[in-house]
Design a protein around this motif. Sequence first.
Motif, mmCIF file in Angstrom:
data_model
loop_
_atom_site.group_PDB
_atom_site.id
_atom_site.type_symbol
_atom_site.label_atom_id
_atom_site.label_comp_id
_atom_site.label_asym_id
_atom_site.label_seq_id
_atom_site.Cartn_x
_atom_site.Cartn_y
_atom_site.Cartn_z
ATOM 1 N N ASP A 4 0.848 -1.053 0.292
ATOM 2 C CA ASP A 4 -0.103 -0.072 -0.068
ATOM 3 C C ASP A 4 0.782 1.452 0.018
ATOM 4 N N GLN A 5 1.988 1.042 0.613
ATOM 5 C CA GLN A 5 2.995 2.385 0.605
ATOM 6 C C GLN A 5 3.518 2.512 -0.676
ATOM 7 N N THR A 6 3.714 1.816 -1.435
ATOM 8 C CA THR A 6 4.663 1.672 -2.789
ATOM 9 C C THR A 6 3.739 1.692 -3.994
ATOM 10 N N THR A 7 2.815 1.288 -4.028
ATOM 11 C CA THR A 7 2.086 0.814 -5.326
ATOM 12 C C THR A 7 1.674 2.071 -6.210
ATOM 13 N N MET A 8 1.987 2.058 -7.335
ATOM 14 C CA MET A 8 1.691 3.037 -8.281
ATOM 15 C C MET A 8 1.568 4.622 -7.683
ATOM 16 N N MET A 117 17.023 -4.406 -7.299
ATOM 17 C CA MET A 117 16.005 -4.464 -5.863
ATOM 18 C C MET A 117 14.621 -4.731 -6.469
ATOM 19 N N PRO A 118 13.650 -5.107 -5.483
ATOM 20 C CA PRO A 118 12.362 -5.169 -5.877
ATOM 21 C C PRO A 118 11.846 -3.876 -6.433
ATOM 22 N N ALA A 119 11.036 -4.006 -7.724
ATOM 23 C CA ALA A 119 10.704 -2.840 -8.426
ATOM 24 C C ALA A 119 9.716 -1.758 -7.503
ATOM 25 N N GLN A 120 8.900 -2.078 -6.619
ATOM 26 C CA GLN A 120 8.063 -1.199 -5.825
ATOM 27 C C GLN A 120 9.275 -0.299 -4.959
ATOM 28 N N MET A 121 10.171 -0.953 -4.393
ATOM 29 C CA MET A 121 11.347 -0.209 -3.747
ATOM 30 C C MET A 121 12.171 0.782 -4.738
ATOM 31 N N MET A 122 12.377 0.350 -6.000
ATOM 32 C CA MET A 122 13.086 1.224 -6.922
ATOM 33 C C MET A 122 12.309 2.146 -7.048
ATOM 34 N N GLY A 123 10.947 2.072 -7.365
ATOM 35 C CA GLY A 123 10.055 3.218 -7.523
ATOM 36 C C GLY A 123 9.956 4.213 -6.645
ATOM 37 N N VAL A 124 10.043 4.085 -5.312
ATOM 38 C CA VAL A 124 10.248 5.019 -4.255
ATOM 39 C C VAL A 124 11.682 5.728 -4.080
ATOM 40 N N VAL A 125 12.717 4.733 -4.595
ATOM 41 C CA VAL A 125 13.956 5.590 -4.900
ATOM 42 C C VAL A 125 13.985 6.574 -5.826
ATOM 43 N N ALA A 126 13.257 6.285 -7.017
ATOM 44 C CA ALA A 126 13.392 7.153 -8.157
ATOM 45 C C ALA A 126 12.346 8.579 -7.630
ATOM 46 N N ILE A 155 8.033 9.287 0.788
ATOM 47 C CA ILE A 155 9.662 9.511 0.889
ATOM 48 C C ILE A 155 9.747 9.458 2.544
ATOM 49 N N ILE A 156 9.062 9.986 3.270
ATOM 50 C CA ILE A 156 9.312 9.870 4.683
ATOM 51 C C ILE A 156 9.247 8.424 5.072
ATOM 52 N N GLY A 157 8.270 7.526 4.756
ATOM 53 C CA GLY A 157 8.384 6.271 5.085
ATOM 54 C C GLY A 157 9.540 5.388 4.579
ATOM 55 N N TRP A 158 10.058 5.758 3.302
ATOM 56 C CA TRP A 158 11.340 5.339 2.990
ATOM 57 C C TRP A 158 12.581 5.775 3.798
ATOM 58 N N LEU A 159 12.721 6.859 4.007
ATOM 59 C CA LEU A 159 13.853 7.443 4.707
ATOM 60 C C LEU A 159 13.844 7.110 6.051
ATOM 61 N N SER A 160 12.790 6.810 6.619
ATOM 62 C CA SER A 160 12.601 6.537 7.967
ATOM 63 C C SER A 160 13.245 5.115 8.289
ATOM 64 N N ALA A 161 13.024 4.503 7.283
ATOM 65 C CA ALA A 161 13.636 3.037 7.416
ATOM 66 C C ALA A 161 15.005 3.150 7.684
ATOM 67 N N PRO A 179 11.142 19.976 14.123
ATOM 68 C CA PRO A 179 10.031 19.948 15.099
ATOM 69 C C PRO A 179 9.055 18.768 14.786
ATOM 70 N N ASP A 180 8.590 18.347 15.715
ATOM 71 C CA ASP A 180 7.425 17.250 15.474
ATOM 72 C C ASP A 180 6.442 17.887 14.464
ATOM 73 N N ASP A 181 6.156 19.267 14.579
ATOM 74 C CA ASP A 181 4.980 19.700 13.565
ATOM 75 C C ASP A 181 5.389 20.285 12.244
ATOM 76 N N ALA A 182 6.848 19.819 12.057
ATOM 77 C CA ALA A 182 7.223 20.456 10.597
ATOM 78 C C ALA A 182 6.603 20.030 9.534
ATOM 79 N N PRO A 183 6.445 20.902 8.575
ATOM 80 C CA PRO A 183 5.838 20.222 7.389
ATOM 81 C C PRO A 183 6.612 19.102 6.756
ATOM 82 N N PRO A 184 5.464 18.326 6.050
ATOM 83 C CA PRO A 184 6.083 17.110 5.471
ATOM 84 C C PRO A 184 7.354 17.018 4.525
ATOM 85 N N LEU A 185 7.309 18.438 3.818
ATOM 86 C CA LEU A 185 8.454 18.380 2.776
ATOM 87 C C LEU A 185 10.104 18.710 3.613
#
Length: 200
Positions: A4-8, A117-126, A155-161, A179-185
């Motif tokens: 769900d995190q990586t598809t399409m 690597m798995p294509a789903q992971m590569m998509g997030v890397v791209a 991206i946050i999910g990927w880099l947090s790993a 800060p915890d309330d920093a914008p997503p970017l």
Amino acid sequence: MTDDQTTMIDFAPTVHRVTALLSGVSDEQLSAPTPCGTYSVGDLLDHFMGLAIGMRHAAEKTTATAGPDGPAPGEGAADRLDPEWRQELPRRLDAMAAAWREPSAWQGTTVAGGVTMPAQMMGVVALDELLIHGWDLARATGQPYDCDARSAEAIIGWLSAFPDEQRPDGAFGPMVSVPDDAPPLDRAVALSGRDPKWQA
């Protein structure tokens, strides 16, 4: 990561934001520094040129080769930047986004830059490369930049790993506290090892 995190994930919103920056880059700025280590603006643009080709081939499960289309993802170098980059880079980025719009792009395994690597992971890397380097380019050239929530979350999910002690050599810098309330970017940028407050 779950499917769900990586598809399409649609690259189009980020491609449009990066492409919009290009008209705001002057020739005089090509030697300017960026938040991306030792890269100048020209180096970064050349990296984008190779990245777009290499990651399109990764989506298509084909092999990028050196030649007129440029190298696979790797080090950027301003001295080899195509003089027609303002016209060529948008075409390459659009083609990359179109390739990742195909369901088959996210299935199985694929290769880019000599890494399999798995294509789903590569998509997030791209997407990570596109979004974070877009921020680099915007900051280096004094332009506004934002991102859509779906891309930021991916991206946050990927880099947090990757805790600092487990980060691949040279892939990311040490995480920067925000800060915890920093914008997503800002959170995504900080997780990539950049200071969201960086200014040219």
